[in-house]
Design a protein around this motif. Structure first.
Motif, PDB file in Angstrom:
ATOM      1  N   LEU A  45      -9.371  -0.311  12.253  1.00  0.00           N
ATOM      2  CA  LEU A  45      -9.210   1.137  12.463  1.00  0.00           C
ATOM      3  C   LEU A  45      -8.778   1.452  13.893  1.00  0.00           C
ATOM      4  CD1 LEU A  45     -12.248   2.573  10.490  1.00  0.00           C
ATOM      5  CD2 LEU A  45      -9.829   2.719   9.898  1.00  0.00           C
ATOM      6  N   GLY A  46      -9.332   0.737  14.852  1.00  0.00           N
ATOM      7  CA  GLY A  46      -8.938   0.937  16.244  1.00  0.00           C
ATOM      8  C   GLY A  46      -7.482   0.609  16.484  1.00  0.00           C
ATOM      9  N   LEU A  47      -7.020  -0.471  15.908  1.00  0.00           N
ATOM     10  CA  LEU A  47      -5.601  -0.825  16.055  1.00  0.00           C
ATOM     11  C   LEU A  47      -4.702   0.189  15.375  1.00  0.00           C
ATOM     12  CD1 LEU A  47      -5.767  -4.695  15.561  1.00  0.00           C
ATOM     13  CD2 LEU A  47      -5.247  -3.466  17.664  1.00  0.00           C
ATOM     14  N   ASN A  48      -5.136   0.702  14.214  1.00  0.00           N
ATOM     15  CA  ASN A  48      -4.342   1.741  13.546  1.00  0.00           C
ATOM     16  C   ASN A  48      -4.260   3.008  14.393  1.00  0.00           C
ATOM     17  OD1 ASN A  48      -3.480   0.480  11.200  1.00  0.00           O
ATOM     18  ND2 ASN A  48      -5.383   0.927  10.115  1.00  0.00           N
ATOM     19  N   LEU A  49      -5.355   3.395  15.005  1.00  0.00           N
ATOM     20  CA  LEU A  49      -5.335   4.575  15.874  1.00  0.00           C
ATOM     21  C   LEU A  49      -4.495   4.330  17.129  1.00  0.00           C
ATOM     22  CD1 LEU A  49      -9.051   5.728  15.627  1.00  0.00           C
ATOM     23  CD2 LEU A  49      -7.042   6.870  14.677  1.00  0.00           C
ATOM     24  N   TYR A  50      -4.594   3.162  17.697  1.00  0.00           N
ATOM     25  CA  TYR A  50      -3.867   2.844  18.936  1.00  0.00           C
ATOM     26  C   TYR A  50      -2.365   2.846  18.715  1.00  0.00           C
ATOM     27  CZ  TYR A  50      -2.375   0.381  23.116  1.00  0.00           C
ATOM     28  OH  TYR A  50      -1.755   0.038  24.275  1.00  0.00           O
ATOM     29  N   PHE A  51      -1.928   2.274  17.599  1.00  0.00           N
ATOM     30  CA  PHE A  51      -0.496   2.198  17.339  1.00  0.00           C
ATOM     31  C   PHE A  51       0.030   3.415  16.575  1.00  0.00           C
ATOM     32  CE2 PHE A  51      -1.439  -2.336  18.056  1.00  0.00           C
ATOM     33  CZ  PHE A  51      -0.553  -2.548  19.083  1.00  0.00           C
ATOM     34  N   GLY A  52      -0.823   4.403  16.314  1.00  0.00           N
ATOM     35  CA  GLY A  52      -0.379   5.659  15.717  1.00  0.00           C
ATOM     36  C   GLY A  52      -0.118   5.632  14.241  1.00  0.00           C
TER      37      GLY A  52
END
Length: 55
Positions: A45-52
């Motif tokens: 989830l963090g990677l999805n939020l970081y990369f938009g």
């Protein structure tokens, strides 16, 4: 003539294989599995939020 009853050996062979498989299995603590899944989900989830991208 006397008949030999060999069914005892055949039926115990499956039980022996079951116990041998049980001894060689990897054993993990259930708490470790749950915590690992939560951490992995948070990273995804963090990677999805970081990369938009959210699905």
């Amino acid at each position: 003539m006397a008949r030999k009853d060999t069914s005892g050996l055949m039926s115990s062979a499956g039980i022996m294989r079951y116990f041998e498989a049980e001894e060689s299995a990897i054993k993990l603590d259930p708490l470790f599995v749950i915590v690992s899944a939560i951490i992995f989900g948070a990273i995804v989830l963090g990677l999805n939020l970081y990369f938009g991208r959210i699905w």
